[in-house]
Design an enzyme around this catalytic site. Structure first.
Site, PDB file in Angstrom:
ATOM      1  N   HIS A 199       0.003   5.914   1.346  1.00  0.00           N
ATOM      2  CA  HIS A 199      -0.349   6.617   1.331  1.00  0.00           C
ATOM      3  C   HIS A 199       0.182   8.318   0.835  1.00  0.00           C
ATOM      4  CE1 HIS A 199      -1.204   3.849   4.284  1.00  0.00           C
ATOM      5  NE2 HIS A 199      -0.344   3.265   5.098  1.00  0.00           N
ATOM      6  N   ARG A 235      -4.276   0.536  -1.533  1.00  0.00           N
ATOM      7  CA  ARG A 235      -4.249  -0.676  -1.562  1.00  0.00           C
ATOM      8  C   ARG A 235      -3.534  -0.866  -3.508  1.00  0.00           C
ATOM      9  NH1 ARG A 235      -8.651  -2.331   0.869  1.00  0.00           N
ATOM     10  NH2 ARG A 235      -8.421  -2.094   2.958  1.00  0.00           N
ATOM     11  N   GLN A 286       0.620  -1.229  -0.283  1.00  0.00           N
ATOM     12  CA  GLN A 286       0.032  -0.101   0.008  1.00  0.00           C
ATOM     13  C   GLN A 286       1.158   1.116  -0.420  1.00  0.00           C
ATOM     14  OE1 GLN A 286      -1.693   0.684   4.413  1.00  0.00           O
ATOM     15  NE2 GLN A 286      -1.638  -1.714   3.305  1.00  0.00           N
ATOM     16  N   GLU A 334       3.441   7.984   8.688  1.00  0.00           N
ATOM     17  CA  GLU A 334       3.432   7.588  10.017  1.00  0.00           C
ATOM     18  C   GLU A 334       4.922   7.557  10.273  1.00  0.00           C
ATOM     19  OE1 GLU A 334       0.763   4.844   7.971  1.00  0.00           O
ATOM     20  OE2 GLU A 334       2.104   3.742   7.475  1.00  0.00           O
TER      21      GLU A 334
END
Length: 344
Positions: A102, A209, A100, A120
């Site tokens: 982001h 994804r 995946q 993150e």
């Protein structure tokens, strides 16, 4: 209105097809049902799931309700009425997560996406990797996928996805407890089986994804892929080493800095029995205990006891804070980036 005080949090627990039972067996979370659980949202102010206060006058209130009541005294100066600025989770990967990526704020603006940026950092809590195996390729568990060892092209990666080689085309690296990995927006990645980690991030659940091993989701149906969007926001260049090294804090001798980016800053105190600081009014803070020995976290007359893998939120307007521990303890403290969290 109730005066801001330190909040001990109860998590929002999420079943996941790739999850296991470590959230209960290792981290002491009270899982409500049998079956695989993958995420414990320790601190969450998202519509998808809210963590809940479990101490003091606001016990039973959601984080969103506390933010609404306390405003800037909770979320920080100039943030009155805004969402709590961090999302903090424990993840238990009993199986591989999807490959995946982001988006960044720049991606969202450039493409006009209805999405939120997601930057993150992972702090590894538990890993099934074998420390006696020198080669990452030789590890059968306890690994991550993180970007590309060598630059590739969107066309070559798309071909790898179409040929079910997406995971094999990414850099694979074994991880161990204490490792720190930042996943910047645009980094194609996955957490692999045998890893449990603390994830500190922007308050977003936006995930595109790329590849999901052709497996069904919790409802028995294939999970949705977002390949076109993923290709638009991904970084196909060579990536820097995944693991970060802690740096000594210049603001407090007991602290080390794990990450400092605009979205968040993460500091760590190792082996502390006493620690005092004044909370910067620009940002709330989140405290998470990573050691077997817990701590007492105090401000004024209020004291919160935190054990291993438990979490507290310190509102931005609390002021002076003290940590006490009977035995040396390790804690992670996070807040907005750009300035020291613990000073003194």
């Amino acid at each position: 209105m109730t005066k801001p005080y330190i909040l001990k949090m109860s998590p929002y627990l999420r079943p996941k097809i790739w999850g296991g039972r470590k959230l209960d067996e290792v981290f002491g979370k009270d899982l409500p049902e049998a079956g695989p659980y993958g995420e414990s949202w320790e601190v969450s102010d998202l519509e998808e799931g809210q963590s809940v206060v479990c101490n003091g006058p606001l016990a039973g209130s959601s984080l969103s309700e506390v933010v609404s009541q306390w405003g800037a005294a909770m979320t920080g100066a100039n943030r009155d009425g805004q969402q709590f600025p961090l999302l903090v989770k424990i993840l238990d990967a009993s199986d591989d997560l999807s490959v995946q990526v982001h988006p960044s704020d720049a991606d969202i603006a450039r493409l006009g996406l209805d999405a939120d940026s997601k930057d993150e950092t992972w702090i590894i809590l538990d890993s099934d990797a074998d420390p006696n195996i020198a080669s990452d390729e030789g590890q059968t568990a306890g690994c991550i996928l993180h970007g590309f060892e060598k630059a590739t092209t969107p066309a070559d990666f798309r071909m790898a996805v179409d040929e079910n080689r997406a995971a094999e085309s990414l850099r694979r690296e074994a991880v161990f407890a204490g490792d720190v990995i930042r996943v910047a927006p645009g980094t194609i990645h996955a957490i692999c089986a045998g890893v449990a980690l603390l994830e500190i991030q922007e308050p977003s659940d936006t995930t595109y994804r790329v590849y999901d091993y052709q497996r069904p989701g919790m409802d028995g149906k294939p999970r949705e892929l977002h390949l076109e969007k993923a290709m638009q926001v991904s970084n196909f260049d060579t990536h820097a080493p995944a693991k970060l090294s802690a740096k000594p804090s210049t603001a407090h001798p007991a602290m080390s800095v794990l990450v400092d980016v605009p979205a968040y800053r993460i500091e760590k105190a190792s082996g502390v029995t006493e620690l005092e600081w004044t909370v910067d009014a620009r940002t709330p803070q989140v405290v998470f205990v990573t050691s077997a020995h817990g701590v007492e976290l105090s401000s004024g007359d209020e004291t919160v006891t935190l054990g291993f893998a438990q979490t507290a939120v310190i509102p931005a307007g609390v002021g002076a804070v003290q940590v006490r521990a009977d035995k040396p303890a390790d804690i992670i403290i996070s807040g907005l980036g750009g300035a020291a969290l613990v000073n003194g």
